[in-house]
Write a protein that holds these residues in place. Structure first.
Motif, PDB file in Angstrom:
ATOM      1  N   VAL A 241       0.640  -1.121   0.317  1.00 16.13           N
ATOM      2  CA  VAL A 241      -0.055  -0.156  -0.257  1.00 16.13           C
ATOM      3  C   VAL A 241       1.213   0.877   0.142  1.00 16.13           C
ATOM      4  CG1 VAL A 241      -0.545   0.158   2.332  1.00 16.13           C
ATOM      5  CG2 VAL A 241      -2.012   1.247   0.978  1.00 16.13           C
ATOM      6  N   ARG A 242       2.193   0.906   0.393  1.00 22.52           N
ATOM      7  CA  ARG A 242       3.004   1.910   0.311  1.00 22.52           C
ATOM      8  C   ARG A 242       3.492   3.082  -0.888  1.00 22.52           C
ATOM      9  NH1 ARG A 242       6.594   0.085   5.138  1.00 22.52           N
ATOM     10  NH2 ARG A 242       6.174  -2.088   4.076  1.00 22.52           N
ATOM     11  N   GLU A 243       2.975   1.769  -1.701  1.00 20.84           N
ATOM     12  CA  GLU A 243       3.918   2.202  -3.258  1.00 20.84           C
ATOM     13  C   GLU A 243       2.941   2.730  -3.844  1.00 20.84           C
ATOM     14  OE1 GLU A 243       6.571   2.018  -3.685  1.00 20.84           O
ATOM     15  OE2 GLU A 243       7.595   0.538  -1.612  1.00 20.84           O
ATOM     16  N   ILE A 244       1.868   2.718  -3.113  1.00 22.50           N
ATOM     17  CA  ILE A 244       0.237   3.189  -4.567  1.00 22.50           C
ATOM     18  C   ILE A 244       0.540   4.685  -4.655  1.00 22.50           C
ATOM     19  CG2 ILE A 244      -2.004   3.739  -4.335  1.00 22.50           C
ATOM     20  CD1 ILE A 244      -1.582   1.126  -4.663  1.00 22.50           C
ATOM     21  N   GLY A 245       1.139   5.207  -4.032  1.00 20.85           N
ATOM     22  CA  GLY A 245       1.504   6.471  -3.941  1.00 20.85           C
ATOM     23  C   GLY A 245       2.363   6.890  -5.712  1.00 20.85           C
ATOM     24  N   THR A 246       3.599   6.288  -5.165  1.00 21.92           N
ATOM     25  CA  THR A 246       5.001   6.560  -5.857  1.00 21.92           C
ATOM     26  C   THR A 246       3.858   6.023  -7.648  1.00 21.92           C
ATOM     27  OG1 THR A 246       6.284   6.086  -4.347  1.00 21.92           O
ATOM     28  CG2 THR A 246       6.890   5.643  -6.383  1.00 21.92           C
ATOM     29  N   ILE A 247       3.138   4.838  -7.606  1.00 23.01           N
ATOM     30  CA  ILE A 247       2.559   4.016  -9.247  1.00 23.01           C
ATOM     31  C   ILE A 247       1.889   5.491  -9.518  1.00 23.01           C
ATOM     32  CG2 ILE A 247       0.789   2.979  -9.940  1.00 23.01           C
ATOM     33  CD1 ILE A 247       2.291   0.201  -7.396  1.00 23.01           C
ATOM     34  N   ILE A 248       0.673   5.468  -8.743  1.00 26.80           N
ATOM     35  CA  ILE A 248      -0.092   7.248  -9.018  1.00 26.80           C
ATOM     36  C   ILE A 248       0.414   8.233  -9.516  1.00 26.80           C
ATOM     37  CG2 ILE A 248      -1.821   8.774  -8.467  1.00 26.80           C
ATOM     38  CD1 ILE A 248      -2.681   6.737  -6.356  1.00 26.80           C
ATOM     39  N   ARG A 249       2.033   8.476  -9.171  1.00 27.58           N
ATOM     40  CA  ARG A 249       2.173   9.734  -9.306  1.00 27.58           C
ATOM     41  C   ARG A 249       3.531   8.896 -11.209  1.00 27.58           C
ATOM     42  NH1 ARG A 249       3.170  10.468  -3.656  1.00 27.58           N
ATOM     43  NH2 ARG A 249       1.628  12.176  -2.883  1.00 27.58           N
TER      44      ARG A 249
ATOM     45  N   CYS B  33      -0.496  12.080 -12.784  1.00 26.05           N
ATOM     46  CA  CYS B  33      -0.920  11.975 -12.080  1.00 26.05           C
ATOM     47  C   CYS B  33      -0.104  12.969 -10.173  1.00 26.05           C
ATOM     48  CB  CYS B  33      -2.210  11.106 -11.119  1.00 26.05           C
ATOM     49  SG  CYS B  33      -3.277  10.987 -12.336  1.00 26.05           S
ATOM     50  N   CYS B  34      -0.778  14.266  -9.834  1.00 24.91           N
ATOM     51  CA  CYS B  34      -0.451  14.676  -8.399  1.00 24.91           C
ATOM     52  C   CYS B  34      -1.415  14.693  -7.443  1.00 24.91           C
ATOM     53  CB  CYS B  34       0.457  15.808  -9.341  1.00 24.91           C
ATOM     54  SG  CYS B  34       1.555  15.283 -10.464  1.00 24.91           S
ATOM     55  N   PRO B  35      -1.804  14.014  -6.787  1.00 27.42           N
ATOM     56  CA  PRO B  35      -2.287  14.087  -5.930  1.00 27.42           C
ATOM     57  C   PRO B  35      -2.167  14.523  -4.419  1.00 27.42           C
ATOM     58  CG  PRO B  35      -2.630  11.584  -5.811  1.00 27.42           C
ATOM     59  CD  PRO B  35      -1.514  12.563  -7.352  1.00 27.42           C
ATOM     60  N   SER B  36      -2.899  15.457  -3.795  1.00 29.26           N
ATOM     61  CA  SER B  36      -2.171  15.536  -2.737  1.00 29.26           C
ATOM     62  C   SER B  36      -2.601  14.607  -1.805  1.00 29.26           C
ATOM     63  CB  SER B  36      -3.489  16.513  -1.577  1.00 29.26           C
ATOM     64  OG  SER B  36      -4.857  16.094  -1.533  1.00 29.26           O
ATOM     65  N   GLU B  37      -1.651  14.593   0.042  1.00 25.98           N
ATOM     66  CA  GLU B  37      -1.644  13.235   0.962  1.00 25.98           C
ATOM     67  C   GLU B  37      -3.109  13.407   1.261  1.00 25.98           C
ATOM     68  OE1 GLU B  37       0.774  11.602   1.341  1.00 25.98           O
ATOM     69  OE2 GLU B  37       1.691  11.968  -0.398  1.00 25.98           O
ATOM     70  N   GLY B  38      -4.583  14.240   1.168  1.00 29.47           N
ATOM     71  CA  GLY B  38      -5.117  14.026   1.298  1.00 29.47           C
ATOM     72  C   GLY B  38      -6.387  13.406   0.091  1.00 29.47           C
ATOM     73  N   GLU B  39      -5.736  13.024  -0.639  1.00 26.67           N
ATOM     74  CA  GLU B  39      -6.577  12.567  -1.975  1.00 26.67           C
ATOM     75  C   GLU B  39      -6.019  11.149  -1.993  1.00 26.67           C
ATOM     76  OE1 GLU B  39      -7.150  17.013  -4.438  1.00 26.67           O
ATOM     77  OE2 GLU B  39      -5.583  15.537  -5.167  1.00 26.67           O
ATOM     78  N   LEU B  40      -4.587  11.152  -1.707  1.00 25.56           N
ATOM     79  CA  LEU B  40      -3.831   9.838  -1.694  1.00 25.56           C
ATOM     80  C   LEU B  40      -4.742   9.053  -1.041  1.00 25.56           C
ATOM     81  CD1 LEU B  40      -2.377   8.296  -3.306  1.00 25.56           C
ATOM     82  CD2 LEU B  40      -0.214   8.916  -1.486  1.00 25.56           C
TER      83      LEU B  40
ATOM     84  N   TYR C 127      -6.217  14.859 -10.950  1.00 27.99           N
ATOM     85  CA  TYR C 127      -4.894  15.085 -10.221  1.00 27.99           C
ATOM     86  C   TYR C 127      -3.637  15.735 -11.992  1.00 27.99           C
ATOM     87  CZ  TYR C 127      -7.621  12.278  -6.980  1.00 27.99           C
ATOM     88  OH  TYR C 127      -8.726  11.890  -6.778  1.00 27.99           O
ATOM     89  N   ARG C 128      -4.189  16.462 -12.539  1.00 31.91           N
ATOM     90  CA  ARG C 128      -3.707  17.195 -13.364  1.00 31.91           C
ATOM     91  C   ARG C 128      -2.176  17.333 -12.505  1.00 31.91           C
ATOM     92  NH1 ARG C 128      -2.987  13.869 -16.064  1.00 31.91           N
ATOM     93  NH2 ARG C 128      -1.951  15.127 -17.204  1.00 31.91           N
ATOM     94  N   PRO C 129      -1.051  17.820 -13.119  1.00 31.28           N
ATOM     95  CA  PRO C 129       0.472  18.622 -12.637  1.00 31.28           C
ATOM     96  C   PRO C 129      -0.620  20.501 -12.944  1.00 31.28           C
ATOM     97  CG  PRO C 129       0.662  17.146 -14.165  1.00 31.28           C
ATOM     98  CD  PRO C 129      -0.541  17.034 -14.150  1.00 31.28           C
TER      99      PRO C 129
END
Length: 162
Positions: free
Chosen positions: A36-44, A48-55, A89-91
């Motif tokens: 689960v800790r890799e999901i942010g890296t995969i999404i980015r 996509c550039c979600p905030s931590e809350g959106e992530l 979550y566009r840049p």
């Protein structure tokens, strides 16, 4: 009509291949799950550039009812396909980023000191973590002058819209 449908299916197929390729990089056991800790890296990595809350919300959407620490491919694919199809979550565009830096640099020097940047990024809004701060500083700070020439840094930050 059929041609439009074929085209839409081709676009979805292409998007899903990108998602699969990104997911597989972190599927270390090759069992269609990722930490689960890799999901942010995969999404980015998919632009996509979600905030931590959106992530956090995205993870909650794909996590099992009883969190296991792993995210399953079957749940990740439809969520991520939808995110990419909707262009969520566009840049932030370069000109808006430049204006943001200029607000932090009222004397129009064209740079910020390392100390100023750390203060802004850790004391305002959604603060950066220590790890995020170190990663940003390693990319942004000129090691000789200890300043951030933000126009040069922006060129590195901007994600090409594919």
């Amino acid at each position: 009509m059929a041609e439009e449908k074929d085209n839409a299916e081709a676009v979805v197929g292409e998007i899903q291949k990108k998602i699969k390729d990104a997911f597989e990089v972190f599927d270390l056991e090759t069992n269609n799950t990722v930490d689960v800790r890799e999901i942010g890296t995969i999404i980015r990595s998919l632009g996509c550039c979600p905030s931590e809350g959106e992530l956090h919300d995205l993870i909650a959407e794909v996590e099992e009812d009883e969190p296991t620490g792993y995210i399953h491919w079957e749940k990740f694919l439809p969520m991520m396909t939808k995110v990419l199809m909707e262009k969520r979550y566009r840049p932030i565009p370069e000109d808006i980023l430049l204006r943001a830096f200029e607000v932090l640099d009222p004397s129009k020097r064209g740079h910020l000191t390392k100390e100023e940047l750390v203060k802004f990024m850790t004391e305002e809004g959604e603060p950066f973590t220590q790890e995020e701060m170190e990663e940003m500083l390693s990319a942004a700070v000129d090691p000789d002058s200890n300043i951030i020439n933000y126009k040069d840094y922006l060129a590195m930050m901007v994600v090409e819209d594919n």
